[in-house]
Scaffold this motif. Structure first.
Motif, PDB file in Angstrom:
ATOM      1  N   ALA A 145     -21.238 -12.944  13.073  1.00 52.85           N
ATOM      2  CA  ALA A 145     -21.506 -13.601  11.794  1.00 52.85           C
ATOM      3  C   ALA A 145     -21.670 -12.544  10.716  1.00 52.85           C
ATOM      4  CB  ALA A 145     -22.769 -14.450  11.882  1.00 52.85           C
ATOM      5  N   PHE A 146     -21.281 -12.879   9.510  1.00 52.72           N
ATOM      6  CA  PHE A 146     -21.602 -12.048   8.355  1.00 52.72           C
ATOM      7  C   PHE A 146     -22.921 -12.569   7.815  1.00 52.72           C
ATOM      8  CE2 PHE A 146     -17.278 -10.950   8.952  1.00 52.72           C
ATOM      9  CZ  PHE A 146     -17.188  -9.651   8.494  1.00 52.72           C
ATOM     10  N   THR A 147     -23.871 -11.674   7.612  1.00 51.95           N
ATOM     11  CA  THR A 147     -25.211 -12.111   7.256  1.00 51.95           C
ATOM     12  C   THR A 147     -25.922 -11.102   6.372  1.00 51.95           C
ATOM     13  OG1 THR A 147     -27.264 -12.982   8.193  1.00 51.95           O
ATOM     14  CG2 THR A 147     -26.270 -11.142   9.335  1.00 51.95           C
ATOM     15  N   ALA A 148     -26.865 -11.590   5.599  1.00 56.11           N
ATOM     16  CA  ALA A 148     -27.737 -10.726   4.815  1.00 56.11           C
ATOM     17  C   ALA A 148     -28.818 -10.167   5.740  1.00 56.11           C
ATOM     18  CB  ALA A 148     -28.368 -11.510   3.679  1.00 56.11           C
ATOM     19  N   PRO A 149     -29.291  -8.949   5.489  1.00 56.28           N
ATOM     20  CA  PRO A 149     -30.325  -8.369   6.356  1.00 56.28           C
ATOM     21  C   PRO A 149     -31.548  -9.272   6.549  1.00 56.28           C
ATOM     22  CG  PRO A 149     -29.442  -6.679   4.926  1.00 56.28           C
ATOM     23  CD  PRO A 149     -28.846  -7.992   4.462  1.00 56.28           C
ATOM     24  N   ALA A 150     -31.989  -9.950   5.512  1.00 53.07           N
ATOM     25  CA  ALA A 150     -33.171 -10.801   5.620  1.00 53.07           C
ATOM     26  C   ALA A 150     -32.967 -11.983   6.569  1.00 53.07           C
ATOM     27  CB  ALA A 150     -33.575 -11.317   4.240  1.00 53.07           C
ATOM     28  N   ARG A 186     -20.279 -12.238  34.504  1.00 50.87           N
ATOM     29  CA  ARG A 186     -21.738 -12.140  34.590  1.00 50.87           C
ATOM     30  C   ARG A 186     -22.231 -11.042  33.656  1.00 50.87           C
ATOM     31  NH1 ARG A 186     -22.761  -7.742  37.607  1.00 50.87           N
ATOM     32  NH2 ARG A 186     -21.161  -7.067  39.026  1.00 50.87           N
ATOM     33  N   LYS A 187     -23.458 -11.152  33.242  1.00 52.02           N
ATOM     34  CA  LYS A 187     -24.097 -10.167  32.372  1.00 52.02           C
ATOM     35  C   LYS A 187     -24.348  -8.899  33.187  1.00 52.02           C
ATOM     36  CE  LYS A 187     -27.991  -9.627  29.279  1.00 52.02           C
ATOM     37  NZ  LYS A 187     -29.392  -9.431  29.458  1.00 52.02           N
ATOM     38  N   THR A 188     -24.000  -7.735  32.617  1.00 48.14           N
ATOM     39  CA  THR A 188     -24.152  -6.478  33.359  1.00 48.14           C
ATOM     40  C   THR A 188     -25.025  -5.450  32.639  1.00 48.14           C
ATOM     41  OG1 THR A 188     -22.128  -5.557  32.405  1.00 48.14           O
ATOM     42  CG2 THR A 188     -21.920  -6.742  34.521  1.00 48.14           C
ATOM     43  N   GLY A 189     -25.623  -5.808  31.514  1.00 46.68           N
ATOM     44  CA  GLY A 189     -26.439  -4.840  30.780  1.00 46.68           C
ATOM     45  C   GLY A 189     -27.356  -5.511  29.785  1.00 46.68           C
ATOM     46  N   ASP A 190     -28.022  -4.691  29.001  1.00 48.61           N
ATOM     47  CA  ASP A 190     -29.007  -5.164  28.029  1.00 48.61           C
ATOM     48  C   ASP A 190     -28.363  -5.821  26.816  1.00 48.61           C
ATOM     49  OD1 ASP A 190     -31.109  -4.113  29.550  1.00 48.61           O
ATOM     50  OD2 ASP A 190     -31.017  -2.179  28.528  1.00 48.61           O
ATOM     51  N   ASN A 191     -29.123  -6.701  26.174  1.00 53.50           N
ATOM     52  CA  ASN A 191     -28.704  -7.261  24.893  1.00 53.50           C
ATOM     53  C   ASN A 191     -28.494  -6.125  23.902  1.00 53.50           C
ATOM     54  OD1 ASN A 191     -29.176  -9.745  26.040  1.00 53.50           O
ATOM     55  ND2 ASN A 191     -30.899 -10.273  24.733  1.00 53.50           N
ATOM     56  N   CYS A 192     -27.545  -6.309  23.014  1.00 52.80           N
ATOM     57  CA  CYS A 192     -27.304  -5.310  21.978  1.00 52.80           C
ATOM     58  C   CYS A 192     -26.879  -6.006  20.704  1.00 52.80           C
ATOM     59  CB  CYS A 192     -26.250  -4.296  22.422  1.00 52.80           C
ATOM     60  SG  CYS A 192     -24.622  -4.994  22.730  1.00 52.80           S
ATOM     61  N   ALA A 193     -27.013  -5.290  19.608  1.00 50.92           N
ATOM     62  CA  ALA A 193     -26.556  -5.793  18.314  1.00 50.92           C
ATOM     63  C   ALA A 193     -25.789  -4.676  17.638  1.00 50.92           C
ATOM     64  CB  ALA A 193     -27.740  -6.221  17.455  1.00 50.92           C
ATOM     65  N   ILE A 194     -24.639  -5.019  17.112  1.00 51.54           N
ATOM     66  CA  ILE A 194     -23.791  -4.065  16.408  1.00 51.54           C
ATOM     67  C   ILE A 194     -23.716  -4.517  14.957  1.00 51.54           C
ATOM     68  CG2 ILE A 194     -21.488  -3.058  16.256  1.00 51.54           C
ATOM     69  CD1 ILE A 194     -21.195  -3.873  19.283  1.00 51.54           C
ATOM     70  N   TYR A 195     -24.060  -3.608  14.060  1.00 50.53           N
ATOM     71  CA  TYR A 195     -24.023  -3.893  12.632  1.00 50.53           C
ATOM     72  C   TYR A 195     -22.962  -2.998  12.007  1.00 50.53           C
ATOM     73  CZ  TYR A 195     -28.705  -5.509  13.884  1.00 50.53           C
ATOM     74  OH  TYR A 195     -29.768  -6.129  14.486  1.00 50.53           O
ATOM     75  N   ASP A 196     -21.993  -3.612  11.323  1.00 52.14           N
ATOM     76  CA  ASP A 196     -20.959  -2.817  10.649  1.00 52.14           C
ATOM     77  C   ASP A 196     -20.371  -3.630   9.509  1.00 52.14           C
ATOM     78  OD1 ASP A 196     -19.313  -4.625  11.986  1.00 52.14           O
ATOM     79  OD2 ASP A 196     -18.340  -3.135  13.233  1.00 52.14           O
ATOM     80  N   GLU A 197     -19.330  -3.107   8.892  1.00 53.47           N
ATOM     81  CA  GLU A 197     -18.665  -3.741   7.756  1.00 53.47           C
ATOM     82  C   GLU A 197     -19.675  -4.149   6.682  1.00 53.47           C
ATOM     83  OE1 GLU A 197     -15.731  -6.695   8.767  1.00 53.47           O
ATOM     84  OE2 GLU A 197     -14.959  -5.483  10.418  1.00 53.47           O
ATOM     85  N   PHE A 198     -20.454  -3.169   6.210  1.00 49.05           N
ATOM     86  CA  PHE A 198     -21.483  -3.405   5.216  1.00 49.05           C
ATOM     87  C   PHE A 198     -20.871  -3.670   3.850  1.00 49.05           C
ATOM     88  CE2 PHE A 198     -23.362  -0.954   8.583  1.00 49.05           C
ATOM     89  CZ  PHE A 198     -24.608  -1.539   8.756  1.00 49.05           C
ATOM     90  N   GLY A 199     -21.433  -4.616   3.138  1.00 53.83           N
ATOM     91  CA  GLY A 199     -20.984  -4.939   1.791  1.00 53.83           C
ATOM     92  C   GLY A 199     -22.154  -5.391   0.943  1.00 53.83           C
ATOM     93  N   PRO A 200     -21.900  -5.739  -0.305  1.00 50.50           N
ATOM     94  CA  PRO A 200     -22.989  -6.114  -1.204  1.00 50.50           C
ATOM     95  C   PRO A 200     -23.736  -7.382  -0.781  1.00 50.50           C
ATOM     96  CG  PRO A 200     -20.852  -6.397  -2.280  1.00 50.50           C
ATOM     97  CD  PRO A 200     -20.594  -5.745  -0.964  1.00 50.50           C
ATOM     98  N   LYS A 201     -23.104  -8.246  -0.003  1.00 47.37           N
ATOM     99  CA  LYS A 201     -23.754  -9.496   0.415  1.00 47.37           C
ATOM    100  C   LYS A 201     -24.264  -9.455   1.851  1.00 47.37           C
ATOM    101  CE  LYS A 201     -21.289 -12.406  -2.797  1.00 47.37           C
ATOM    102  NZ  LYS A 201     -20.475 -13.603  -2.974  1.00 47.37           N
ATOM    103  N   GLY A 202     -24.133  -8.311   2.509  1.00 46.33           N
ATOM    104  CA  GLY A 202     -24.627  -8.231   3.873  1.00 46.33           C
ATOM    105  C   GLY A 202     -23.703  -7.423   4.759  1.00 46.33           C
ATOM    106  N   MET A 203     -23.660  -7.793   6.017  1.00 46.88           N
ATOM    107  CA  MET A 203     -22.920  -7.033   7.011  1.00 46.88           C
ATOM    108  C   MET A 203     -22.422  -7.955   8.107  1.00 46.88           C
ATOM    109  SD  MET A 203     -26.292  -5.560   8.841  1.00 46.88           S
ATOM    110  CE  MET A 203     -27.272  -5.876   7.398  1.00 46.88           C
TER     111      MET A 203
END
Length: 116
Positions: A20-25, A48-65
């Motif tokens: 999703a594209f989202t604002a930091p807040a 099947r799940k093989t590791g820990d949850n993760c979050a990747i943040y990229d494609e930053f812009g004026p309205k979020g990421m």
């Protein structure tokens, strides 16, 4: 919360992820819903799940990421309407670990950004 930061080597992996594209807040609410969707999907998935949850943040812009929340899985799979198979290349990443409610993520992000 006190965070520790480092640069880590990330191995190549197949991830099951919501995007999703989202604002930091909005991240705490969005990420909680994304993981709920992922875990519901996992119950009927061919991987099947093989590791820990993760979050990747990229494609930053004026309205979020772009936020991709997910976890490594045992193999590739066909994309669905909500869950995508994301091939993550090996590389390096700034890293910290947040433990606690999702509402604390903005503090972790701010501390990580300051450290970077």
């Amino acid at each position: 919360m006190k965070y520790q930061f480092d640069i880590v080597d990330i191995p190549a992996a197949e991830l099951a992820a919501c995007e999703a594209f989202t604002a930091p807040a909005d991240i705490p609410d969005r990420i909680e819903a994304m993981y709920a969707t992922l875990y519901a999907w996992l119950g009927n998935a061919d991987v099947r799940k093989t590791g820990d949850n993760c979050a990747i943040y990229d494609e930053f812009g004026p309205k979020g990421m772009r936020l991709r929340a997910g976890f490594p899985v045992s193999g590739s799979f066909a994309d669905g309407p909500e869950i995508r198979c994301v091939s993550m290349e090996a590389g390096k990443a700034a890293h910290t670990r947040h433990v606690g409610p999702y509402s604390g993520l903005p503090g972790a992000h701010a501390a990580l950004n300051k450290w970077c």
